[in-house]
Design a protein around this motif. Structure first.
Motif, PDB file in Angstrom:
ATOM      1  N   VAL A 196       1.004  -1.295   0.142  1.00  0.00           N
ATOM      2  CA  VAL A 196      -0.003  -0.057  -0.036  1.00  0.00           C
ATOM      3  C   VAL A 196       0.839   1.222  -0.072  1.00  0.00           C
ATOM      4  O   VAL A 196       0.675   2.106  -0.863  1.00  0.00           O
ATOM      5  CB  VAL A 196      -0.998   0.032   1.276  1.00  0.00           C
ATOM      6  CG1 VAL A 196      -1.649   1.319   1.358  1.00  0.00           C
ATOM      7  CG2 VAL A 196      -1.998  -1.384   0.892  1.00  0.00           C
ATOM      8  N   LEU A 197       1.792   1.372   0.898  1.00  0.00           N
ATOM      9  CA  LEU A 197       2.504   2.659   1.001  1.00  0.00           C
ATOM     10  C   LEU A 197       3.691   2.868  -0.203  1.00  0.00           C
ATOM     11  O   LEU A 197       3.677   3.694  -0.491  1.00  0.00           O
ATOM     12  CB  LEU A 197       3.347   2.755   2.364  1.00  0.00           C
ATOM     13  CG  LEU A 197       2.336   2.647   3.648  1.00  0.00           C
ATOM     14  CD1 LEU A 197       3.085   2.920   4.973  1.00  0.00           C
ATOM     15  CD2 LEU A 197       1.368   3.916   3.404  1.00  0.00           C
ATOM     16  N   PRO A 198       4.201   1.733  -0.349  1.00  0.00           N
ATOM     17  CA  PRO A 198       5.277   2.090  -1.669  1.00  0.00           C
ATOM     18  C   PRO A 198       4.560   2.475  -3.088  1.00  0.00           C
ATOM     19  O   PRO A 198       4.672   3.272  -3.656  1.00  0.00           O
ATOM     20  CB  PRO A 198       5.966   0.703  -1.883  1.00  0.00           C
ATOM     21  CG  PRO A 198       5.851   0.035  -0.590  1.00  0.00           C
ATOM     22  CD  PRO A 198       4.365   0.482   0.147  1.00  0.00           C
ATOM     23  N   VAL A 199       3.287   1.718  -3.278  1.00  0.00           N
ATOM     24  CA  VAL A 199       2.375   2.117  -4.375  1.00  0.00           C
ATOM     25  C   VAL A 199       2.016   3.396  -4.226  1.00  0.00           C
ATOM     26  O   VAL A 199       1.963   4.205  -5.410  1.00  0.00           O
ATOM     27  CB  VAL A 199       1.290   1.215  -4.434  1.00  0.00           C
ATOM     28  CG1 VAL A 199       0.544   1.506  -5.523  1.00  0.00           C
ATOM     29  CG2 VAL A 199       1.788  -0.332  -5.063  1.00  0.00           C
ATOM     30  N   LEU A 200       1.394   4.043  -3.285  1.00  0.00           N
ATOM     31  CA  LEU A 200       1.267   5.392  -2.956  1.00  0.00           C
ATOM     32  C   LEU A 200       2.131   6.378  -3.182  1.00  0.00           C
ATOM     33  O   LEU A 200       1.912   7.477  -3.743  1.00  0.00           O
ATOM     34  CB  LEU A 200       0.469   5.499  -1.479  1.00  0.00           C
ATOM     35  CG  LEU A 200      -0.974   5.050  -1.270  1.00  0.00           C
ATOM     36  CD1 LEU A 200      -1.479   5.183   0.034  1.00  0.00           C
ATOM     37  CD2 LEU A 200      -2.134   5.716  -2.098  1.00  0.00           C
ATOM     38  N   ALA A 201       3.267   5.947  -2.477  1.00  0.00           N
ATOM     39  CA  ALA A 201       4.522   7.060  -2.585  1.00  0.00           C
ATOM     40  C   ALA A 201       4.874   7.049  -4.197  1.00  0.00           C
ATOM     41  O   ALA A 201       5.139   8.208  -4.660  1.00  0.00           O
ATOM     42  CB  ALA A 201       5.475   6.391  -1.821  1.00  0.00           C
ATOM     43  N   LEU A 202       4.546   6.151  -5.067  1.00  0.00           N
ATOM     44  CA  LEU A 202       5.036   6.103  -6.389  1.00  0.00           C
ATOM     45  C   LEU A 202       3.962   6.779  -7.198  1.00  0.00           C
ATOM     46  O   LEU A 202       4.350   7.355  -8.413  1.00  0.00           O
ATOM     47  CB  LEU A 202       5.350   4.859  -7.037  1.00  0.00           C
ATOM     48  CG  LEU A 202       6.756   4.283  -6.726  1.00  0.00           C
ATOM     49  CD1 LEU A 202       6.987   2.803  -7.084  1.00  0.00           C
ATOM     50  CD2 LEU A 202       8.078   5.088  -7.093  1.00  0.00           C
ATOM     51  N   ALA A 203       2.543   6.645  -6.906  1.00  0.00           N
ATOM     52  CA  ALA A 203       1.480   7.131  -7.498  1.00  0.00           C
ATOM     53  C   ALA A 203       1.200   8.441  -7.394  1.00  0.00           C
ATOM     54  O   ALA A 203       0.532   9.192  -8.330  1.00  0.00           O
ATOM     55  CB  ALA A 203       0.400   6.271  -7.337  1.00  0.00           C
ATOM     56  N   VAL A 204       1.310   9.132  -6.008  1.00  0.00           N
ATOM     57  CA  VAL A 204       0.809  10.263  -6.058  1.00  0.00           C
ATOM     58  C   VAL A 204       1.182  11.559  -6.885  1.00  0.00           C
ATOM     59  O   VAL A 204       0.360  12.055  -7.555  1.00  0.00           O
ATOM     60  CB  VAL A 204       1.300  10.666  -4.440  1.00  0.00           C
ATOM     61  CG1 VAL A 204       0.941  12.260  -4.261  1.00  0.00           C
ATOM     62  CG2 VAL A 204       0.461   9.842  -3.378  1.00  0.00           C
ATOM     63  N   GLY A 205       2.538  11.628  -7.013  1.00  0.00           N
ATOM     64  CA  GLY A 205       2.942  12.481  -8.114  1.00  0.00           C
ATOM     65  C   GLY A 205       2.565  12.468  -9.526  1.00  0.00           C
ATOM     66  O   GLY A 205       1.874  13.316  -9.874  1.00  0.00           O
ATOM     67  N   PRO A 206       2.621  11.323  -9.915  1.00  0.00           N
ATOM     68  CA  PRO A 206       2.157  11.027 -11.540  1.00  0.00           C
ATOM     69  C   PRO A 206       0.582  11.163 -11.522  1.00  0.00           C
ATOM     70  O   PRO A 206       0.136  11.699 -12.547  1.00  0.00           O
ATOM     71  CB  PRO A 206       2.678   9.760 -11.853  1.00  0.00           C
ATOM     72  CG  PRO A 206       3.638   9.435 -10.933  1.00  0.00           C
ATOM     73  CD  PRO A 206       3.547   9.998  -9.501  1.00  0.00           C
ATOM     74  N   ALA A 207      -0.269  11.016 -10.466  1.00  0.00           N
ATOM     75  CA  ALA A 207      -1.422  11.086 -10.340  1.00  0.00           C
ATOM     76  C   ALA A 207      -1.875  12.651 -10.466  1.00  0.00           C
ATOM     77  O   ALA A 207      -2.805  12.661 -11.629  1.00  0.00           O
ATOM     78  CB  ALA A 207      -2.176  10.468  -9.354  1.00  0.00           C
ATOM     79  N   SER A 208      -1.194  13.455  -9.826  1.00  0.00           N
ATOM     80  CA  SER A 208      -1.676  14.700  -9.982  1.00  0.00           C
ATOM     81  C   SER A 208      -1.314  15.460 -11.145  1.00  0.00           C
ATOM     82  O   SER A 208      -1.990  16.210 -11.698  1.00  0.00           O
ATOM     83  CB  SER A 208      -0.951  15.397  -8.746  1.00  0.00           C
ATOM     84  OG  SER A 208       0.480  15.245  -8.955  1.00  0.00           O
ATOM     85  N   ILE A 209      -0.094  15.077 -11.895  1.00  0.00           N
ATOM     86  CA  ILE A 209       0.308  15.615 -12.904  1.00  0.00           C
ATOM     87  C   ILE A 209      -0.928  14.938 -13.996  1.00  0.00           C
ATOM     88  O   ILE A 209      -1.134  16.009 -15.040  1.00  0.00           O
ATOM     89  CB  ILE A 209       1.478  15.111 -13.497  1.00  0.00           C
ATOM     90  CG1 ILE A 209       2.752  15.577 -12.607  1.00  0.00           C
ATOM     91  CG2 ILE A 209       2.014  15.504 -15.067  1.00  0.00           C
ATOM     92  CD1 ILE A 209       4.017  14.925 -12.641  1.00  0.00           C
ATOM     93  N   LEU A 210      -1.126  13.805 -14.159  1.00  0.00           N
ATOM     94  CA  LEU A 210      -1.968  13.293 -15.311  1.00  0.00           C
ATOM     95  C   LEU A 210      -3.391  14.083 -15.138  1.00  0.00           C
ATOM     96  O   LEU A 210      -4.085  14.028 -16.050  1.00  0.00           O
ATOM     97  CB  LEU A 210      -2.215  11.971 -15.213  1.00  0.00           C
ATOM     98  CG  LEU A 210      -1.019  11.020 -15.602  1.00  0.00           C
ATOM     99  CD1 LEU A 210      -1.203   9.641 -15.335  1.00  0.00           C
ATOM    100  CD2 LEU A 210      -0.757  11.204 -17.170  1.00  0.00           C
ATOM    101  N   ALA A 211      -3.821  14.022 -13.782  1.00  0.00           N
ATOM    102  CA  ALA A 211      -5.158  14.701 -13.484  1.00  0.00           C
ATOM    103  C   ALA A 211      -5.242  16.087 -13.971  1.00  0.00           C
ATOM    104  O   ALA A 211      -6.280  16.510 -14.924  1.00  0.00           O
ATOM    105  CB  ALA A 211      -5.506  14.792 -12.040  1.00  0.00           C
ATOM    106  N   ARG A 212      -4.129  16.991 -13.923  1.00  0.00           N
ATOM    107  CA  ARG A 212      -4.081  18.301 -14.587  1.00  0.00           C
ATOM    108  C   ARG A 212      -4.192  18.250 -16.089  1.00  0.00           C
ATOM    109  O   ARG A 212      -4.843  18.931 -16.888  1.00  0.00           O
ATOM    110  CB  ARG A 212      -2.924  19.118 -14.035  1.00  0.00           C
ATOM    111  CG  ARG A 212      -2.880  19.423 -12.683  1.00  0.00           C
ATOM    112  CD  ARG A 212      -1.406  20.137 -12.248  1.00  0.00           C
ATOM    113  NE  ARG A 212      -1.098  21.106 -13.080  1.00  0.00           N
ATOM    114  CZ  ARG A 212      -1.511  22.328 -12.988  1.00  0.00           C
ATOM    115  NH1 ARG A 212      -2.124  22.807 -12.147  1.00  0.00           N
ATOM    116  NH2 ARG A 212      -0.953  23.343 -13.713  1.00  0.00           N
TER     117      ARG A 212
END
Length: 330
Positions: A196-212
């Protein structure tokens, strides 16, 4: 004469096929990139100041042992012969032998690659599953200058999350959810909860960029003439957004998403060391510290080939989504 005149038009028709030209260009570019990557990995061990074998074995290692290891690695041969042997071994799937453990580098990579691939793929899937609905929803809610506070909160939050490095996100997640709350394991690969935590750590930044990006592209698409035509036909909003707007807004998202996936593979290096994850990231850091250069070479090749393959898949996906794109016609 007949066979020549018959084969020439056939060859010309193949060259005239845009897909054939695209495949030839992309394959040639991939081969050149792979050659540059392999050559760079080969030169890595020769650009290191001093004797790499002595650096790996330490200053107290007997001279006989150092010379024997240099001979085993072929470092006493001429440079051109070393390069030819390196290419020949790579073609046969031989990445060399670890200076410290004596294990084949291919075995080391094979043992650690699945753990890294799991993190990268799961993080990318989570980023896509979160960013596309979020970006589409933000575009619908804020189009035409509506809901300014929502737009400001989304843009400010996404920028902040995008610029925070993965290792800082990982440390923060460990402190909050592992140390303070005790909801997840602190480190190591120990069951589903440890992902859970490693996947979240890697996904937070890219998810915010893709959402924008999804939001910006969707806002542009919603101003298109065919969207106004769809609204004039009184189509349901869900069909307008999902069938007409979203597919046309995903081109830029796929392009950036491919770059982010390549970045995620490299980002696992930091995340794996924070969470003591038994993947290639922790392996390459340990190998650099131990000066085990054959292992470093092999891991660099795997990371580089992964990025090149991701770029190839993105180019093919873009060509399939938009057959008129310059990717095929240029």
């Amino acid at each position: 004469m007949t066979s020549t005149t018959t084969s020439a038009p056939g060859f010309a028709s193949v060259l005239g096929n845009p897909w054939a030209r695209f495949a030839a260009r992309r394959l040639g570019r991939l081969l050149v990139s792979v050659w540059v990557l392999v050559t760079g990995a080969f030169l890595m061990i020769h650009l290191i100041p001093g004797d790499p074998v002595r650096a790996a074995l330490g200053n107290t290692a007997p001279v006989e042992l150092v010379e024997a290891r240099r001979e085993a690695l072929g470092l006493n041969d001429p440079l051109w012969q070393q390069y030819a042997d390196y290419l020949r071994h790579l073609v046969g799937g031989d990445f060399g032998t670890s200076m410290l453990s004596g294990m084949p580098v291919s075995q080391v990579i094979g043992d650690r690659l699945p753990a890294t691939a799991e993190l990268a793929v799961l993080a990318f899937a989570l980023a896509v599953l979160v960013s596309i609905p979020l970006g589409l929803a933000m575009a619908v809610l804020t189009r035409g200058g509506r809901r300014r506070p929502v737009e400001l909160a989304f843009t400010s939050g996404s920028v902040l999350l995008a610029v925070v490095p993965e290792f800082l996100v990982a440390v923060g997640l460990v402190y909050v959810f592992s140390v303070e709350l005790g909801w997840a394991p602190v480190a190591m690969r120990q069951g589903a909860a440890s992902y859970v935590l490693p996947v979240l750590a890697l996904a937070v930044g890219p998810a915010s960029i893709l959402a924008r990006i999804v939001r910006v592209e969707t806002l542009a698409v919603l101003q298109a003439e065919y969207i106004r035509t769809a609204r004039a036909k009184r189509l349901p909003d869900r069909r307008v957004y999902l069938r007409h707007a979203l597919p046309n807004a995903l081109t830029a998202t796929i392009t950036v998403g491919g770059l982010l996936l390549g970045g995620m593979v490299a980002g696992t290096v930091l995340a794996e060391n924070v969470f003591a994850w038994p993947g290639l990231g922790s392996t390459i850091v340990g190998s650099i510290l131990a000066k085990d250069y054959p292992v470093v070479q092999g891991v660099v090749l795997v990371y580089g080939l992964g990025v090149l393959l991701v770029n190839l898949v993105v180019d093919v996906a873009l060509a399939l989504l938009d057959p008129r794109s310059t990717i095929r016609e240029s």
